[in-house]
Design an enzyme around this catalytic site. Structure first.
Site, mmCIF file in Angstrom:
data_model
loop_
_atom_site.group_PDB
_atom_site.id
_atom_site.type_symbol
_atom_site.label_atom_id
_atom_site.label_comp_id
_atom_site.label_asym_id
_atom_site.label_seq_id
_atom_site.Cartn_x
_atom_site.Cartn_y
_atom_site.Cartn_z
ATOM 1 N N GLU A 78 0.807 -1.235 0.000
ATOM 2 C CA GLU A 78 0.000 0.000 0.000
ATOM 3 C C GLU A 78 0.840 1.285 0.000
ATOM 4 O OE1 GLU A 78 -2.675 -0.446 3.331
ATOM 5 O OE2 GLU A 78 -3.237 -2.460 2.726
ATOM 6 N N GLU A 84 -6.167 -10.920 -0.688
ATOM 7 C CA GLU A 84 -6.857 -10.671 0.587
ATOM 8 C C GLU A 84 -8.380 -10.602 0.413
ATOM 9 O OE1 GLU A 84 -5.327 -7.287 2.674
ATOM 10 O OE2 GLU A 84 -3.240 -7.696 2.163
HETATM 11 O O1 G3I Z 1 -1.876 -8.426 19.094
HETATM 12 C C1 G3I Z 1 -2.386 -7.242 19.753
HETATM 13 C C2 G3I Z 1 -2.852 -7.580 21.164
HETATM 14 O O2 G3I Z 1 -1.726 -7.984 21.936
HETATM 15 C C3 G3I Z 1 -3.534 -6.347 21.773
HETATM 16 O O3 G3I Z 1 -4.051 -6.693 23.042
HETATM 17 C C4 G3I Z 1 -4.670 -5.908 20.843
HETATM 18 C C5 G3I Z 1 -5.401 -4.694 21.369
HETATM 19 O O4 G3I Z 1 -4.594 -3.553 21.181
HETATM 20 O O5 G3I Z 1 -4.126 -5.556 19.545
HETATM 21 C C6 G3I Z 1 -3.546 -6.703 18.937
HETATM 22 O O6 G3I Z 1 -3.023 -6.329 17.689
HETATM 23 C C7 G3I Z 1 -4.033 -6.107 16.690
HETATM 24 C C8 G3I Z 1 -3.735 -7.045 15.502
HETATM 25 O O7 G3I Z 1 -4.654 -6.800 14.406
HETATM 26 C C9 G3I Z 1 -3.849 -8.518 15.900
HETATM 27 O O8 G3I Z 1 -5.162 -8.810 16.281
HETATM 28 C C10 G3I Z 1 -3.928 -4.659 16.208
HETATM 29 O O9 G3I Z 1 -4.333 -3.817 17.265
HETATM 30 C C11 G3I Z 1 -4.841 -4.457 15.000
HETATM 31 O O10 G3I Z 1 -4.628 -3.149 14.461
HETATM 32 C C12 G3I Z 1 -4.482 -5.462 13.912
HETATM 33 O O11 G3I Z 1 -5.388 -5.265 12.832
HETATM 34 C C13 G3I Z 1 -4.953 -5.895 11.613
HETATM 35 C C14 G3I Z 1 -4.671 -4.794 10.570
HETATM 36 O O12 G3I Z 1 -4.331 -5.388 9.306
HETATM 37 C C15 G3I Z 1 -3.516 -3.899 10.985
HETATM 38 O O13 G3I Z 1 -2.326 -4.671 11.058
HETATM 39 C C16 G3I Z 1 -6.076 -6.800 11.098
HETATM 40 O O14 G3I Z 1 -6.254 -7.894 11.994
HETATM 41 C C17 G3I Z 1 -5.720 -7.335 9.714
HETATM 42 O O15 G3I Z 1 -6.808 -8.079 9.174
HETATM 43 C C18 G3I Z 1 -5.412 -6.169 8.776
HETATM 44 O O16 G3I Z 1 -5.018 -6.702 7.546
HETATM 45 C C19 G3I Z 1 -4.654 -5.730 6.543
HETATM 46 C C20 G3I Z 1 -3.511 -6.310 5.729
HETATM 47 O O17 G3I Z 1 -2.426 -6.615 6.582
HETATM 48 C C21 G3I Z 1 -3.104 -5.350 4.618
HETATM 49 N N1 G3I Z 1 -4.256 -5.035 3.757
HETATM 50 C C22 G3I Z 1 -5.402 -4.486 4.505
HETATM 51 C C23 G3I Z 1 -5.841 -5.458 5.595
HETATM 52 C C24 G3I Z 1 -7.035 -4.890 6.342
HETATM 53 O O18 G3I Z 1 -6.679 -3.715 7.011
#
Ligand code: G3I
Length: 363
Positions: A170, A277
């Site tokens: 991205e 995705e």
């Molecule tokens: O692992 C931590 C946990 O320890 C903590 O307690 C919790 C609350 O803060 O957060 C957890 O991390 C979260 C992580 O997902 C794992 O669940 C992050 O806050 C959260 O922001 C993260 O969201 C992910 C997002 O990307 C950002 O990385 C989504 O699950 C994931 O589906 C999403 O995937 C992205 C692709 O990588 C790129 N393309 C877009 C897609 C959707 O945004």
């Protein structure tokens, strides 16, 4: 790897059935897309193998660790996985001088034990960055060294185990412009080619992809991505493919003919395409839930159909596979059912249309 798989896909479409069987056996030896489900079972995995494409899903480490049904369906139906989160910068490189491969290793080990290919996601992105990285003012030289060490450390750790890396995620902001990220603002636009060159040096056999959303069909973003990767190729940057994320909805479904045209022009650049995705929101559609699930199934059917017809489209990955574990409700702020299995792992209409598309691909 790129040419052979594309050739095998093309041959798949133009040979007689008997020759196809012979080729299929040869192909299995050549590109070894194995099937863990029992031969003859009607599964996405077995049918995809016959079509010489990978069919995959993003994997939640929490679900993989805790839910036996999740593991069973994942291995039965898919021959490719993408770690949804645990290979991103923040979880895998939590402190400047500390890496944590624990969770990512679990997914890699699971995939190898079940003869599944792995998409590495993602080396360079503007999200999922640790505080130690974002809370310091770095010089260009310092940040180049940080990124170089990150890429070499992570890619070398999994050398020979990752089929394809989403090297950059991205980065395209719009026509002739890159998103204003820490990487672009501190290093400059050349961070992109540096990242690809480092990743290629760290693992020369991994396919290297640019991954993005909103550029699946035709339009300004799609044109910007096309120009972006064309420029990289003209600089002899080692890029092998483009990931089309395919986060869609039944309210604004992608146009199959536009996606096909976009994939074709990327093929003419010599690039492979992965659908990386896919999920299809239904909360914003019209009709009963049953009606909306049927519309959802059509979107999945159309996109897999486009991929199967394109020699350079070699992987079809959904972002999760069960509505029990999906990022979408948190993203849209309301319940949604975007994937192909329901929360109880029952196949939805979308699963059945994918089976149908794969079963009739050679007709
Ligand atoms: O692992 C931590 C946990 O320890 C903590 O307690 C919790 C609350 O803060 O957060 C957890 O991390 C979260 C992580 O997902 C794992 O669940 C992050 O806050 C959260 O922001 C993260 O969201 C992910 C997002 O990307 C950002 O990385 C989504 O699950 C994931 O589906 C999403 O995937 C992205 C692709 O990588 C790129 N393309 C877009 C897609 C959707 O945004």
């Amino acid at each position: 790897m790129l040419e052979r798989q594309m050739i095998l896909k093309w041959l798949n479409k133009s040979l007689s059935f008997s020759a196809l069987i012979l080729l299929g056996l040869t192909a299995t030896l050549l590109i070894s897309i194995p099937a863990i489900s029992q031969p003859g079972d009607t599964t996405l995995r077995n049918l995809a193998q016959e079509q010489n494409i990978y069919i995959g899903a993003a994997v939640s480490i929490k679900a993989l660790r805790n839910d036996p049904n999740y593991r069973e369906v994942l291995t039965r139906e898919f021959n490719m996985v993408t770690p949804e989160n645990v290979m991103k910068f923040k979880p895998i490189h939590p402190e400047r001088d500390r890496y944590d491969f624990t969770a990512a290793n679990e997914i890699v080990t699971f995939a190898k034990a079940n003869q599944m290919q792995i998409r590495g996601h993602t080396l360079v992105w503007h999200r999922s960055l640790p505080d130690w990285l974002t809370e310091t003012e770095w010089t260009r030289e310092e940040l180049i060294e940080i990124l170089r060490r990150h890429i070499f450390t992570v890619v070398s750790h999994y050398r020979g185990e990752i089929y394809a890396w989403d090297v950059i995620n991205e980065a395209v902001g719009g026509k002739d412009s890159l998103r204003k990220t820490i990487w672009q603002q501190v290093i400059g636009s050349d961070y992109v080619e540096l990242a690809f060159r480092w990743a290629h040096e760290a693992d020369p056999n991994a396919l290297l992809f640019y991954n993005d959303y909103g550029g699946e069909g035709l339009g300004e973003k799609s044109d910007a991505i096309y120009a972006f990767v064309k420029d990289l190729l003209e600089k002899d940057v080692p890029i092998h493919g483009v990931g089309l994320q395919m986060h869609k909805s039944i309210k604004n479904p992608p146009k199959p003919e536009d996606v096909a045209t976009n994939i074709k022009r990327l093929e003419e650049l010599g690039l492979e395409v992965h659908i990386t995705e896919m999920d299809v929101q239904i909360h914003n559609g019209t009709g009963t839930e049953e009606d909306r699930l049927v519309k959802q199934a059509k979107v999945y059917q159309d996109m897999l159909g486009v991929c199967l017809k394109a020699p350079n489209c070699t992987a079809f990955v959904t972002w999760g596979f069960t509505d029990k574990f999906t990022w979408i409700p948190g993203f849209v702020g309301q319940p949604d059912l975007p994937l192909i299995f329901d929360k109880s792992y029952r196949p939805k209409p979308a699963y059945h249309t994918l089976i149908e598309v794969l079963s009739t691909a050679n007709n």
